[in-house]
Design a protein around this motif. Structure first.
Motif, PDB file in Angstrom:
ATOM      1  N   LEU A 203       0.732  -1.280  -0.035  1.00 43.64           N
ATOM      2  CA  LEU A 203       0.020   0.185   0.043  1.00 43.64           C
ATOM      3  C   LEU A 203       0.751   1.301   0.063  1.00 43.64           C
ATOM      4  N   ASN A 204       0.377   2.443  -0.721  1.00 41.69           N
ATOM      5  CA  ASN A 204       1.020   3.470  -0.576  1.00 41.69           C
ATOM      6  C   ASN A 204       0.842   4.112   0.808  1.00 41.69           C
ATOM      7  N   ALA A 205       1.615   5.261   1.108  1.00 39.03           N
ATOM      8  CA  ALA A 205       1.346   5.763   2.454  1.00 39.03           C
ATOM      9  C   ALA A 205      -0.027   6.421   2.657  1.00 39.03           C
ATOM     10  N   THR A 206      -0.798   6.469   1.607  1.00 41.34           N
ATOM     11  CA  THR A 206      -2.138   7.045   1.649  1.00 41.34           C
ATOM     12  C   THR A 206      -3.124   5.527   1.622  1.00 41.34           C
ATOM     13  N   TYR A 207      -2.749   4.590   1.811  1.00 41.93           N
ATOM     14  CA  TYR A 207      -3.367   3.359   1.859  1.00 41.93           C
ATOM     15  C   TYR A 207      -3.802   2.953   0.641  1.00 41.93           C
ATOM     16  N   GLU A 208      -3.361   3.536  -0.417  1.00 41.53           N
ATOM     17  CA  GLU A 208      -3.972   2.937  -1.886  1.00 41.53           C
ATOM     18  C   GLU A 208      -3.222   1.995  -2.225  1.00 41.53           C
ATOM     19  N   PRO A 209      -3.619   0.624  -2.840  1.00 40.71           N
ATOM     20  CA  PRO A 209      -2.990  -0.402  -3.198  1.00 40.71           C
ATOM     21  C   PRO A 209      -1.983  -0.278  -4.234  1.00 40.71           C
ATOM     22  N   LEU A 210      -0.803  -0.527  -4.452  1.00 40.95           N
ATOM     23  CA  LEU A 210       0.111  -0.241  -5.564  1.00 40.95           C
ATOM     24  C   LEU A 210       0.525  -1.518  -6.115  1.00 40.95           C
ATOM     25  N   SER A 211       0.937  -2.659  -5.892  1.00 38.95           N
ATOM     26  CA  SER A 211       1.216  -3.714  -6.132  1.00 38.95           C
ATOM     27  C   SER A 211       1.322  -4.884  -5.296  1.00 38.95           C
ATOM     28  N   THR A 212       1.546  -6.044  -5.985  1.00 32.63           N
ATOM     29  CA  THR A 212       2.092  -7.037  -4.625  1.00 32.63           C
ATOM     30  C   THR A 212       3.474  -7.374  -4.899  1.00 32.63           C
ATOM     31  N   VAL A 213       4.255  -7.975  -4.227  1.00 30.88           N
ATOM     32  CA  VAL A 213       5.631  -8.056  -4.020  1.00 30.88           C
ATOM     33  C   VAL A 213       5.765  -9.698  -3.455  1.00 30.88           C
ATOM     34  N   SER A 214       7.114 -10.097  -3.501  1.00 28.78           N
ATOM     35  CA  SER A 214       7.116 -11.373  -3.129  1.00 28.78           C
ATOM     36  C   SER A 214       7.508 -11.150  -1.418  1.00 28.78           C
ATOM     37  N   LEU A 215       7.474 -12.285  -0.777  1.00 28.47           N
ATOM     38  CA  LEU A 215       7.584 -12.382   0.643  1.00 28.47           C
ATOM     39  C   LEU A 215       9.113 -11.684   0.993  1.00 28.47           C
ATOM     40  N   ARG A 216       9.873 -12.212   0.369  1.00 27.80           N
ATOM     41  CA  ARG A 216      11.318 -11.640   0.386  1.00 27.80           C
ATOM     42  C   ARG A 216      11.548 -10.169   0.312  1.00 27.80           C
ATOM     43  N   ARG A 217      10.951  -9.662  -0.706  1.00 22.20           N
ATOM     44  CA  ARG A 217      10.821  -8.123  -0.926  1.00 22.20           C
ATOM     45  C   ARG A 217      10.265  -7.410   0.018  1.00 22.20           C
ATOM     46  N   ALA A 218       9.321  -8.000   0.485  1.00 15.69           N
ATOM     47  CA  ALA A 218       8.551  -7.293   1.731  1.00 15.69           C
ATOM     48  C   ALA A 218       9.191  -7.104   3.115  1.00 15.69           C
TER      49      ALA A 218
ATOM     50  N   LEU B  27      10.364 -10.857  12.735  1.00 17.45           N
ATOM     51  CA  LEU B  27       9.158 -10.036  12.559  1.00 17.45           C
ATOM     52  C   LEU B  27       8.012 -10.964  12.039  1.00 17.45           C
ATOM     53  N   PRO B  28       6.677 -10.422  12.179  1.00 19.20           N
ATOM     54  CA  PRO B  28       5.736 -11.314  11.709  1.00 19.20           C
ATOM     55  C   PRO B  28       5.630 -11.372  10.005  1.00 19.20           C
ATOM     56  N   VAL B  29       5.096 -12.588   9.604  1.00 20.44           N
ATOM     57  CA  VAL B  29       5.020 -12.712   8.130  1.00 20.44           C
ATOM     58  C   VAL B  29       3.993 -11.628   7.401  1.00 20.44           C
ATOM     59  N   PRO B  30       4.554 -10.578   6.696  1.00 19.09           N
ATOM     60  CA  PRO B  30       3.743  -9.430   6.204  1.00 19.09           C
ATOM     61  C   PRO B  30       2.986 -10.457   5.241  1.00 19.09           C
ATOM     62  N   GLN B  31       1.650  -9.832   5.279  1.00 20.25           N
ATOM     63  CA  GLN B  31       0.395  -9.933   4.431  1.00 20.25           C
ATOM     64  C   GLN B  31       0.092  -8.696   3.545  1.00 20.25           C
ATOM     65  N   VAL B  32       0.321  -7.642   4.272  1.00 21.15           N
ATOM     66  CA  VAL B  32       0.027  -6.314   3.684  1.00 21.15           C
ATOM     67  C   VAL B  32       1.061  -5.241   4.513  1.00 21.15           C
ATOM     68  N   ILE B  33       1.790  -4.601   3.557  1.00 15.81           N
ATOM     69  CA  ILE B  33       2.757  -3.597   4.001  1.00 15.81           C
ATOM     70  C   ILE B  33       2.188  -2.323   3.592  1.00 15.81           C
ATOM     71  N   ARG B  34       2.455  -1.257   4.183  1.00 11.48           N
ATOM     72  CA  ARG B  34       2.446   0.191   3.802  1.00 11.48           C
ATOM     73  C   ARG B  34       3.774   1.061   3.876  1.00 11.48           C
ATOM     74  N   LEU B  35       3.919   1.458   2.529  1.00 12.61           N
ATOM     75  CA  LEU B  35       5.340   2.117   2.523  1.00 12.61           C
ATOM     76  C   LEU B  35       5.073   3.629   3.434  1.00 12.61           C
ATOM     77  N   ARG B  36       6.131   3.887   4.160  1.00 14.43           N
ATOM     78  CA  ARG B  36       6.335   5.106   5.060  1.00 14.43           C
ATOM     79  C   ARG B  36       6.461   6.459   4.164  1.00 14.43           C
ATOM     80  N   ARG B  37       6.886   6.460   2.978  1.00 15.11           N
ATOM     81  CA  ARG B  37       6.673   7.741   2.224  1.00 15.11           C
ATOM     82  C   ARG B  37       5.732   7.535   0.991  1.00 15.11           C
ATOM     83  N   PHE B  38       5.149   8.630   0.752  1.00 17.20           N
ATOM     84  CA  PHE B  38       4.208   8.367  -0.499  1.00 17.20           C
ATOM     85  C   PHE B  38       5.157   8.400  -1.717  1.00 17.20           C
ATOM     86  N   VAL B  39       4.497   7.402  -2.613  1.00 19.28           N
ATOM     87  CA  VAL B  39       5.088   7.101  -3.942  1.00 19.28           C
ATOM     88  C   VAL B  39       4.098   7.461  -5.010  1.00 19.28           C
TER      89      VAL B  39
END
Length: 178
Positions: A7-22, A49-61
């Protein structure tokens, strides 16, 4: 390999990534875990750390605005949750409502998921000509909806605040956002 929604910093869905990248994004403090798989953890020498299912970027992209989700066979199957539009059984193929031989194209509104039996029975005809009725009408998902559907979340799972593109702001069950 597990997929993680970004998710973007504004909670907008951006993409999906692998667990490793997350995990790398979280460790580098570029993202925070918004939702984790219950009971699963990633362990390393100095970090746990917990296995992430959803992450949010700290900075707006800033991303270019995409008005339409790209059509694909896999996308149609995911949109229709692998259920046949004619009988409701498990779908393994897609069917063109208006056959390609009659001018129908590969579009979201002209394709539905279908089981092989119904696809063969309908053949090169429209549903009306084949005496078949659509149980669900095809629709065009938004790019954000396509991302959420691609994650394959179970209907009882809940998305974090703001992640639902259709259901509005707030914590919404996935079944209401699709």
């Amino acid at each position: 390999m597990r997929q993680t929604l970004v998710l973007n910093a504004t909670y907008e869905p951006l993409s999906t990534v692998s667990l490793r990248r997350a995990v790398v994004l979280v460790i580098q403090h570029k993202a925070v875990v918004e939702q984790a798989h219950p009971g699963l953890r990633v362990r390393a020498a100095a970090v746990e750390l917990p296995v992430p299912q959803v992450i949010r970027l700290r900075r707006f992209v800033k991303v270019p605005f995409r008005q339409r989700a790209p059509w694909s066979r896999r996308g149609v199957l995911v949109r229709d949750r692998h259920r046949c539009a004619y009988c409701g059984r498990r779908a393994t193929t897609i069917d063109h409502v208006l056959p390609r031989s009659r001018g129908g194209g590969d579009t979201w509104l002209n394709t539905v998921a279908a089981c092989a039996e119904d696809n063969h029975r309908k053949a090169d005809r429209t549903p009306a000509q084949a005496g078949m009725e659509l149980l669900v009408q095809p629709f065009e998902p938004t790019p954000a909806d396509a991302l959420l559907l691609a994650l394959g979340l179970r209907e009882d799972e809940v998305l974090p605040v703001g992640a639902s593109a259709v259901g509005g702001w707030g914590t919404v069950p996935v079944s209401e956002s699709a």
